[in-house]
Design a protein around this motif. Structure first.
Motif, PDB file in Angstrom:
ATOM      1  N   PRO A  71      -8.546  -1.819  -1.359  1.00 47.11           N
ATOM      2  CA  PRO A  71      -8.452  -0.835  -0.278  1.00 47.11           C
ATOM      3  C   PRO A  71      -7.332  -1.152   0.715  1.00 47.11           C
ATOM      4  CG  PRO A  71     -10.737  -1.366  -0.711  1.00 47.11           C
ATOM      5  CD  PRO A  71      -9.921  -2.336  -1.494  1.00 47.11           C
ATOM      6  N   THR A  72      -7.158  -2.426   1.052  1.00 45.34           N
ATOM      7  CA  THR A  72      -6.089  -2.805   1.980  1.00 45.34           C
ATOM      8  C   THR A  72      -4.725  -2.529   1.369  1.00 45.34           C
ATOM      9  OG1 THR A  72      -7.511  -4.546   2.892  1.00 45.34           O
ATOM     10  CG2 THR A  72      -5.150  -4.684   3.379  1.00 45.34           C
ATOM     11  N   TYR A  73      -4.576  -2.877   0.106  1.00 43.40           N
ATOM     12  CA  TYR A  73      -3.318  -2.616  -0.603  1.00 43.40           C
ATOM     13  C   TYR A  73      -3.023  -1.125  -0.656  1.00 43.40           C
ATOM     14  CZ  TYR A  73       0.136  -2.651  -4.391  1.00 43.40           C
ATOM     15  OH  TYR A  73       1.264  -2.472  -5.150  1.00 43.40           O
ATOM     16  N   SER A  74      -4.067  -0.324  -0.882  1.00 47.01           N
ATOM     17  CA  SER A  74      -3.908   1.125  -0.938  1.00 47.01           C
ATOM     18  C   SER A  74      -3.420   1.677   0.393  1.00 47.01           C
ATOM     19  CB  SER A  74      -5.242   1.775  -1.321  1.00 47.01           C
ATOM     20  OG  SER A  74      -5.156   3.178  -1.307  1.00 47.01           O
ATOM     21  N   ALA A  75      -4.010   1.177   1.490  1.00 48.77           N
ATOM     22  CA  ALA A  75      -3.596   1.642   2.815  1.00 48.77           C
ATOM     23  C   ALA A  75      -2.138   1.286   3.090  1.00 48.77           C
ATOM     24  CB  ALA A  75      -4.503   1.030   3.884  1.00 48.77           C
ATOM     25  N   ILE A  76      -1.762   0.059   2.766  1.00 46.65           N
ATOM     26  CA  ILE A  76      -0.380  -0.385   2.988  1.00 46.65           C
ATOM     27  C   ILE A  76       0.581   0.419   2.120  1.00 46.65           C
ATOM     28  CG2 ILE A  76       1.214  -2.330   2.676  1.00 46.65           C
ATOM     29  CD1 ILE A  76      -1.113  -4.180   3.447  1.00 46.65           C
ATOM     30  N   LYS A  77       0.218   0.604   0.866  1.00 45.44           N
ATOM     31  CA  LYS A  77       1.069   1.348  -0.062  1.00 45.44           C
ATOM     32  C   LYS A  77       1.278   2.784   0.408  1.00 45.44           C
ATOM     33  CE  LYS A  77       1.659   2.087  -5.042  1.00 45.44           C
ATOM     34  NZ  LYS A  77       1.046   1.878  -6.383  1.00 45.44           N
ATOM     35  N   SER A  78       0.274   3.340   1.089  1.00 46.02           N
ATOM     36  CA  SER A  78       0.367   4.709   1.598  1.00 46.02           C
ATOM     37  C   SER A  78       1.152   4.792   2.904  1.00 46.02           C
ATOM     38  CB  SER A  78      -1.036   5.277   1.821  1.00 46.02           C
ATOM     39  OG  SER A  78      -1.766   5.292   0.616  1.00 46.02           O
ATOM     40  N   GLY A  79       1.614   3.643   3.394  1.00 41.33           N
ATOM     41  CA  GLY A  79       2.402   3.627   4.621  1.00 41.33           C
ATOM     42  C   GLY A  79       1.585   3.657   5.890  1.00 41.33           C
TER      43      GLY A  79
END
Length: 390
Positions: free
Chosen positions: A107-115
């Motif tokens: 989830p953290t990676y997803s948030a970062i990847k989404s900017g």
């Protein structure tokens, strides 16, 4: 008004964050919430903050929640996929990542990847995959704002001088947990209830045990390595029982800047949610004339070897930190469930990381593979200890 998403909303950090939101009406709009299995508390939060999207890791409870919210314009998702979707939801401006353990990685990676800007309380994301997370943040333009009191303190101290060439070292402080000064014989008798009884902070079970073993300080060192782009040799750990000085930065001219405050997580949470501004959070001031003398000492890494394991893992690099985290999660859970003794926690960790054949990390899948290996090996080591009777 800032739209925020809270991952781990029913945990200690999530509850404190929503308290900060409630104290500052009009500044924040809660658009997304994600939790594990605490349906009653999540339902209370939904009724109070009216998010448009929520997720529960437990699919059966998510189904129950859909039935309860039938007719309301709230999307209910489930499983890790649902939490990932909430983390990256378009309406969110800032994501507070407060899921405990490796479960918070994707989830953290997803948030970062989404900017999305991320207020980071899930230290395991950087312990396991620091290089990948920071590279992705650079690519997407996401800001990572630390929530842990230690890293928030360093972040605040560096605001006036962010040039790495000017920093001599970071000094991470820790209370020493409930067993500071104890002998090895005393640790043989430690109960779960004693290990969960932190002297200064109110936290969840996993982080409380990490504090008792001092693995949390090792993890914080690894997190600081990535957050502030400094080698482990420039990051020291000091025991500070009073929990008033939350961490320090020493500059090349030997000046030291420290951040002080009462031991209340709402302070660093508020700073992260409002950054770069500060607001009144209606908490008591630190009464300097009444506090006890402030003391500092080096940690005893013979009694608490987890700190050594963390320095070894980050120095070796590759998949070692991910395996370190996996072994620790297995050992902590085994102790909480009564399968092993307190001194067995570092035994499980050491034997697991010593058996690991590392491989290069190219992507998040490599981290997940290392985590899976670490869990399997850690469980095997734990079972060996159980058969021997610890």
């Amino acid at each position: 008004m800032k739209n925020i998403v809270i991952l781990g909303s029913t945990g200690s950090i999530g509850v404190n964050a929503l308290d900060v939101v409630e104290r500052n009406g009009g500044r924040f709009n809660v658009v997304g919430l994600a939790a594990g299995s605490n349906l009653p508390l999540l339902l209370e939060q939904i009724n109070k903050f009216s998010p448009s999207k929520v997720a529960l890791y437990d699919s059966s409870l998510a189904k129950e929640l859909r039935e309860i919210l039938s007719g309301k314009k709230i999307e209910v998702l489930s499983g890790i996929e649902g939490i990932i979707e909430v983390a990256a939801m378009e309406q969110g401006d800032l994501v507070l990542s407060a899921i405990v353990g490796a479960a918070g990685l994707l989830p953290t990676y997803s948030a970062i990847k989404s900017g999305k800007d991320v207020a980071l309380a899930n230290k395991e994301s950087l312990v396991m995959a620091g290089a990948i997370m920071m590279a992705e943040a650079k690519r997407s333009g996401a800001k990572i704002i630390p929530v842990d009191s230690e890293h928030s303190a360093i972040f605040q101290a560096l605001n006036g001088d962010v040039k790495k060439k000017n920093v001599k070292r970071l000094i991470i402080t820790g209370s020493g947990g409930p067993f500071r000064g104890c002998s090895a014989d005393r640790l043989n008798e430690v109960t779960v209830a004693e290990a969960l009884r932190h002297p200064n902070w109110s936290m969840g079970k996993k982080i409380s045990i990490d504090s008792a073993t001092m693995m949390n300080k090792g993890f914080e060192m690894i997190e600081a390595r990535w957050l502030f782009d400094l080698e482990p040799g420039k990051i020291d750990i000091l025991i500070h029982p009073q929990s008033i000085v939350h961490s320090m930065v020493e500059f090349v001219d030997t000046s030291i800047i420290a951040q002080l405050g009462i031991p209340d997580m709402r302070l660093p949470i508020s700073y992260a949610l409002n950054y770069p501004d500060r607001i009144d959070v209606s908490l008591p001031s630190l009464n300097l004339e009444e506090i006890t003398p402030l003391t500092f000492e080096k940690p005893d890494t013979d009694i608490f070897p987890s700190i050594k394991f963390a320095y070894q893992a980050i120095s070796k690099g590759d998949t070692y930190p991910a395996v370190l985290n996996a072994a620790n999660e297995v050992a902590v859970q085994a102790f909480i469930s009564g399968e092993i003794r307190f001194p067995d926690i570092p035994v499980v960790i050491e034997e697991t990381i010593s058996a690991h054949n590392p491989f290069k990390v190219k992507n998040i899948s490599d981290i997940l593979r290392a985590d899976k290996w670490g869990i399997k090996k850690g469980r095997a080591v734990k079972e060996g200890l159980v058969r021997k009777g610890s």
